[in-house]
Enzyme design. Structure first.
Site, PDB file in Angstrom:
ATOM      1  N   GLU B  59       2.911 -30.872  -3.027  1.00 23.74           N
ATOM      2  CA  GLU B  59       1.499 -30.484  -2.940  1.00 23.74           C
ATOM      3  C   GLU B  59       1.309 -28.992  -3.211  1.00 23.74           C
ATOM      4  O   GLU B  59       0.335 -28.594  -3.850  1.00 23.74           O
ATOM      5  CB  GLU B  59       0.922 -30.877  -1.584  1.00 23.74           C
ATOM      6  CG  GLU B  59       0.646 -32.368  -1.437  1.00 23.74           C
ATOM      7  CD  GLU B  59      -0.609 -32.828  -2.194  1.00 23.74           C
ATOM      8  OE1 GLU B  59      -1.427 -31.975  -2.590  1.00 23.74           O
ATOM      9  OE2 GLU B  59      -0.758 -34.034  -2.405  1.00 23.74           O
ATOM     10  N   GLU B  62       1.585 -28.638  -6.985  1.00 24.70           N
ATOM     11  CA  GLU B  62       0.427 -29.203  -7.689  1.00 24.70           C
ATOM     12  C   GLU B  62      -0.825 -28.339  -7.533  1.00 24.70           C
ATOM     13  O   GLU B  62      -1.600 -28.191  -8.466  1.00 24.70           O
ATOM     14  CB  GLU B  62       0.133 -30.622  -7.184  1.00 24.70           C
ATOM     15  CG  GLU B  62       1.158 -31.653  -7.650  1.00 24.70           C
ATOM     16  CD  GLU B  62       0.936 -33.049  -7.068  1.00 24.70           C
ATOM     17  OE1 GLU B  62       1.785 -33.913  -7.294  1.00 24.70           O
ATOM     18  OE2 GLU B  62      -0.081 -33.259  -6.379  1.00 24.70           O
ATOM     19  N   GLU B  63      -1.006 -27.775  -6.337  1.00 28.33           N
ATOM     20  CA  GLU B  63      -2.225 -26.988  -6.103  1.00 28.33           C
ATOM     21  C   GLU B  63      -2.128 -25.552  -6.585  1.00 28.33           C
ATOM     22  O   GLU B  63      -3.127 -24.957  -6.990  1.00 28.33           O
ATOM     23  CB  GLU B  63      -2.571 -26.989  -4.601  1.00 28.33           C
ATOM     24  CG  GLU B  63      -3.262 -28.258  -4.151  1.00 28.33           C
ATOM     25  CD  GLU B  63      -3.795 -28.133  -2.716  1.00 28.33           C
ATOM     26  OE1 GLU B  63      -4.366 -27.092  -2.370  1.00 28.33           O
ATOM     27  OE2 GLU B  63      -3.619 -29.105  -1.957  1.00 28.33           O
TER      28      GLU B  63
END
Lengths: 180, 180
Positions: B59, B62-63
């Site tokens: 995460e 991805e962010e």
């Protein structure tokens, strides 16, 4: 957190390590059907909407007849493709509880044996599961050097939007760091 | 644990507090849609079968475009009737990560802003959520007095029956207590 779409992937089980600090004994059970001859902490699945500490207290009472109160969270185990979870994942949490009563009246459907055992003995025995043995050692460490060494304390904080409260568990923060 | 029948009641979300120990800065984002102007740690829902640490690492990348590695588990929040979980419960876990890369290339769909911010500043600002503020203080405490004060370390242990391994998180156990 922006995390849509959400769906439930985990069941949550909670066990209670009920430790009597005076005697140094902890409440243990042997399952009737599974993991025979292995001493473990009483516990079971959370009901929907039930807090972690409440599950520990309820399951300990249902299995052993002993009343206890929540003190701290000790450990979390994550296991995928759990046999008892129909291929879903399992989050298994062990809490430290303090006994309020001591008489054992255990559930004959679930348990074969139930007793107060010295933590040091539970930490040494082979008749247990790896996780129980590990947590017994953690309890021994806490008993001797202070439970602040092993505990995650719980606090309720307000949710940003709903106005509801949630439970947050982490290491205790010294007073100097609570207001920076 | 004898806990049948099992069914999934919780979704699991994981955030990564990526702390650069050299600069004392931590990676934070502002959501595009929710909790506007509130700095938070990047994170999101676990994929089915995904380990807690793996979710945090994925995460964060991805962010923010930043690569990081798992160090420890810092906190657990349990919330019932979670708005993003269709009335189910939510387990939200924050991990401490160590950055492997530093260049930010954040996701414009999810985030409005992303930056490396001094932990001390994040611990002081009002532009954040209560839980982020709390964990920023915990990170400040760890930075100054040792991460062993705030960390739950992870270890893999063998499951009793399946031969599979699971992840167990608890306070580090001193060597003297590892073999009693």
């Amino acid at each position: 957190e922006s995390r849509l779409p959400g769906f439930a992937t985990h069941q949550v089980g909670v066990a209670g390590a009920v430790l009597d600090e005076t005697s140094g004994k902890v409440l243990v059970v042997q399952d009737k059907n599974k993991t025979k001859n292995a001493w473990k902490f009483p516990g079971g699945l959370s009901d929907p909407g039930e807090n972690i500490g409440a599950t520990a207290v309820r399951e300990v009472f249902e299995e052993t007849g002993v009343r206890a109160e929540f003190r701290s969270l000790l450990s979390i185990r994550q296991q995928h493709n759990h046999p008892g979870a129909f291929g879903m994942s399992d989050m298994y949490i062990i809490c430290r509880l303090r006994p309020l009563t001591f008489d054992i009246n255990f559930c004959r459907q679930e348990c074969l044996r139930c007793e107060w055992m010295e933590v040091a003995k539970l930490a040494e025995t082979d008749s247990t599961t790896p996780i129980t043995s590990r947590i017994a050692r953690l309890l021994l460490y806490g008993s001797r050097e202070g439970f602040d060494k092993i505990d995650l304390s719980m606090e309720e904080l307000p949710a940003v939007y709903s106005g509801m409260f949630y439970q947050l568990y982490h290491r205790a923060l010294p007073e100097a760091y609570r207001r920076v």
